[in-house]
Design an enzyme around this catalytic site. Structure first.
Site, PDB file in Angstrom:
ATOM      1  N   ARG A  31       7.264  -8.420  -5.424  1.00 19.24           N
ATOM      2  CA  ARG A  31       6.910  -7.369  -4.470  1.00 19.24           C
ATOM      3  C   ARG A  31       7.870  -7.313  -3.293  1.00 19.24           C
ATOM      4  O   ARG A  31       8.020  -6.267  -2.650  1.00 19.24           O
ATOM      5  CB  ARG A  31       5.487  -7.581  -3.942  1.00 19.24           C
ATOM      6  CG  ARG A  31       4.392  -7.356  -4.978  1.00 19.24           C
ATOM      7  CD  ARG A  31       3.004  -7.513  -4.355  1.00 19.24           C
ATOM      8  NE  ARG A  31       2.961  -6.826  -3.086  1.00 19.24           N
ATOM      9  CZ  ARG A  31       2.705  -7.419  -1.904  1.00 19.24           C
ATOM     10  NH1 ARG A  31       2.469  -8.718  -1.866  1.00 19.24           N
ATOM     11  NH2 ARG A  31       2.692  -6.714  -0.798  1.00 19.24           N
ATOM     12  N   LYS A  70      11.986  -4.741   2.886  1.00 17.98           N
ATOM     13  CA  LYS A  70      10.755  -4.286   2.228  1.00 17.98           C
ATOM     14  C   LYS A  70       9.834  -3.592   3.225  1.00 17.98           C
ATOM     15  O   LYS A  70       9.280  -2.521   2.933  1.00 17.98           O
ATOM     16  CB  LYS A  70      10.020  -5.480   1.620  1.00 17.98           C
ATOM     17  CG  LYS A  70       8.566  -5.185   1.223  1.00 17.98           C
ATOM     18  CD  LYS A  70       7.826  -6.457   0.900  1.00 17.98           C
ATOM     19  CE  LYS A  70       6.361  -6.201   0.594  1.00 17.98           C
ATOM     20  NZ  LYS A  70       5.579  -5.822   1.803  1.00 17.98           N
ATOM     21  N   ASN A  71       9.655  -4.179   4.388  1.00 18.99           N
ATOM     22  CA  ASN A  71       8.721  -3.617   5.355  1.00 18.99           C
ATOM     23  C   ASN A  71       9.268  -2.381   6.051  1.00 18.99           C
ATOM     24  O   ASN A  71       8.571  -1.776   6.871  1.00 18.99           O
ATOM     25  CB  ASN A  71       8.342  -4.676   6.392  1.00 18.99           C
ATOM     26  CG  ASN A  71       7.467  -5.763   5.803  1.00 18.99           C
ATOM     27  OD1 ASN A  71       6.800  -5.556   4.795  1.00 18.99           O
ATOM     28  ND2 ASN A  71       7.482  -6.934   6.408  1.00 18.99           N
ATOM     29  N   ARG A 124      -7.496  -7.268   7.099  1.00 18.57           N
ATOM     30  CA  ARG A 124      -6.477  -6.449   7.740  1.00 18.57           C
ATOM     31  C   ARG A 124      -7.091  -5.066   7.903  1.00 18.57           C
ATOM     32  O   ARG A 124      -6.759  -4.130   7.184  1.00 18.57           O
ATOM     33  CB  ARG A 124      -5.204  -6.396   6.886  1.00 18.57           C
ATOM     34  CG  ARG A 124      -4.444  -7.703   6.898  1.00 18.57           C
ATOM     35  CD  ARG A 124      -3.049  -7.533   6.371  1.00 18.57           C
ATOM     36  NE  ARG A 124      -2.981  -7.762   4.952  1.00 18.57           N
ATOM     37  CZ  ARG A 124      -1.843  -7.793   4.259  1.00 18.57           C
ATOM     38  NH1 ARG A 124      -0.697  -7.588   4.866  1.00 18.57           N
ATOM     39  NH2 ARG A 124      -1.853  -8.001   2.968  1.00 18.57           N
ATOM     40  N   ASP A 179       5.233 -13.754   8.518  1.00 17.79           N
ATOM     41  CA  ASP A 179       5.800 -13.707   7.172  1.00 17.79           C
ATOM     42  C   ASP A 179       6.805 -14.826   6.917  1.00 17.79           C
ATOM     43  O   ASP A 179       7.079 -15.162   5.758  1.00 17.79           O
ATOM     44  CB  ASP A 179       6.486 -12.356   6.922  1.00 17.79           C
ATOM     45  CG  ASP A 179       5.491 -11.262   6.591  1.00 17.79           C
ATOM     46  OD1 ASP A 179       4.293 -11.560   6.485  1.00 17.79           O
ATOM     47  OD2 ASP A 179       5.920 -10.102   6.430  1.00 17.79           O
ATOM     48  N   CYS A 196      -1.568  -8.457  -0.907  1.00 20.28           N
ATOM     49  CA  CYS A 196      -1.889  -9.870  -0.766  1.00 20.28           C
ATOM     50  C   CYS A 196      -3.211 -10.057  -0.031  1.00 20.28           C
ATOM     51  O   CYS A 196      -3.515  -9.340   0.921  1.00 20.28           O
ATOM     52  CB  CYS A 196      -0.788 -10.585   0.020  1.00 20.28           C
ATOM     53  SG  CYS A 196       0.794 -10.651  -0.831  1.00 20.28           S
TER      54      CYS A 196
END
Length: 442
Positions: free
Chosen positions: A423, A40-41, A139, A331, A134
């Protein structure tokens, strides 16, 4: 059989009320094989990177995620032609017709800010709102903005929007980040790929996803060197073309399945896995008593495997401290907290990345976990028994942690807020069912 009937009854009620749920019947040992999805990242910055390419790009091993779908909608909004066939996504970016990303699309995912560098790199102008995602605490994107300003971009913040332009072009610069921000590193690389001159990033993020982005851009004609180290150098080129690329495996998904196997005291083989990417997490699993073996090399053959066998008698690790790569990833912390709550002994978790990364702890206590939180420190005392409960996922990895814990808990657990899980996990429920979990969604 009785638990299956309970699950189906709960799901029927969920369908009537319109509330999506994951329902888990705990206590089943997980055994079998699973293939790790694409990261995903990685797929999100890769998709944004296609904006720079004046041609067609093909991305293989693209996970089916709501965040990836949101990125594709942004690409289509910009005028690209983005389509999916299975795990292959094709993007034609010959024409960029729009540089204004609607707020509703930006709010769908936090990583949408990575489109800033890509759109600026292609068109020298961009207008977008602050991103969503999220709520894990601040951030700030100030690192992104400061870096881009140093590269000649004029940025004005107005009513929640960033209005950006570089009428005289984007220029290479020497940029030193105050912290190794993944998003800022990606945005700088994307903006610098077609900038005039040389850009040097010091204290750059070193995550595998940064290396994957650089590899893709280099296939497209970029000149990026040093990815994976603290210093990245980008020599700007006039333009990029399209390329074909395979997305790296998702190391956090791999960690999730390893924790699921460990918490159920099971046995699992992960295919399409890169051992080198989970290097900070494997020692913790070995420390608690799991047997871990690896086969092949993903980097060389694309066929890496990780095998885990979790003995019945596992012991708690003393301390887990999150940090930037190559340290223990923030994570993965929630899933390891779920695992630690079932182990003999006490584990101290120290969170150094996000202020609000322990939101899952309160939900885990509903299952019977003993967790005390003080600011960025959580103390977990292992218990012998967890019991099913009604839970709510408040973020992506916290949701995965609740599923992990529910697999161990006696009885039935019902987890809402599963859009967060969508997600980042491609068919989490279906994959867990393949290896013996009693789990369903509606």
């Amino acid at each position: 059989m009785e638990n299956n009937a309970i699950l189906k009854g709960v799901l029927g009620l969920a369908a009537l009320t319109g509330v999506r749920k994951i329902v888990v019947g705990g206590g089943k040992k997980l055994e079998g094989e699973l293939e790790v999805q694409g990261a995903k990242n990685s797929i999100l910055p890769l998709l944004s990177g296609t904006v720079l390419c004046q041609g067609e790009s093909v991305l293989h091993n693209c996970p089916n995620l709501s965040d990836a779908d949101a990125a594709c909608r942004i690409l289509n909004c910009l005028g690209c032609k983005c389509g999916r066939e299975g795990n292959r996504v094709t993007v034609n970016s010959e024409q960029i017709l729009n540089t204004d990303v609607p707020a509703e699309l930006m709010r769908e995912m936090r990583s949408s800010i990575v489109f800033l560098g890509a759109i600026l790199g292609r068109t020298r102008q961009c207008r977008l709102s602050f991103p969503g995602g999220c709520e894990l605490g601040p951030r700030p994107i100030d690192l992104h903005i400061l870096a881009l300003k140093k590269m000649g971009v004029d940025i004005k913040e107005e009513h929640g929007y960033l209005n950006c332009s570089a009428p005289k072009g984007i220029y290479g610069a020497r940029i030193s980040l105050s912290l190794p921000s993944v998003g800022a590193t990606e945005n700088i690389i994307l903006a610098a790929a077609t900038a005039k001159g040389m850009t040097e990033i010091n204290n750059a993020a070193r995550e595998p996803e940064i290396v994957d982005l650089a590899a893709f851009l280099n296939k497209c004609g970029a000149k990026v060197s040093g990815a994976g180290t603290g210093t990245i150098v980008i020599e700007g080129v006039p333009k990029l073309g399209g390329a074909e690329h395979r997305v790296i495996p998702d190391r956090i998904v791999a960690a999730t399945y390893l924790c699921c196997a460990a918490i159920t005291r099971g046995e699992l083989i992960l295919k399409n896995a890169d051992y080198s990417h989970v290097g900070a997490m494997i020692p913790v699993l070995e420390q608690i008593g799991c047997n871990i073996y690896t086969y092949g090399s993903y980097a060389h053959s694309g066929e890496g495997k990780i095998y885990i066998n979790a003995a019945k008698s596992l012991r708690a690790p003393h301390k887990i401290r999150t940090s930037a790569h190559p340290g223990f990833p923030t994570d993965a912390q929630p899933m390891f907290m779920a695992l630690a709550s079932t182990l003999k002994g006490t584990t101290v978790f120290v969170e150094t990345i996000f202020d609000n990364r322990f939101r899952h702890a309160q939900e885990l206590t509903r299952l019977g976990a003993k967790i005390s939180v003080d600011n960025r420190v959580a103390v977990v005392e292992g218990v012998e028994k967890l019991s099913g409960a009604e839970l709510e996922a408040t973020d992506l990895r916290g949701g995965a942690a609740l599923v992990t814990a529910a697999l161990y808990a006696e009885g039935t657990s019902k987890i809402t807020g599963i859009s967060h899980i969508d997600r980042g996990y491609d068919n989490l429920v279906g994959n867990l069912r393949k290896i013996g979990a009693e789990i369903m969604n509606n």
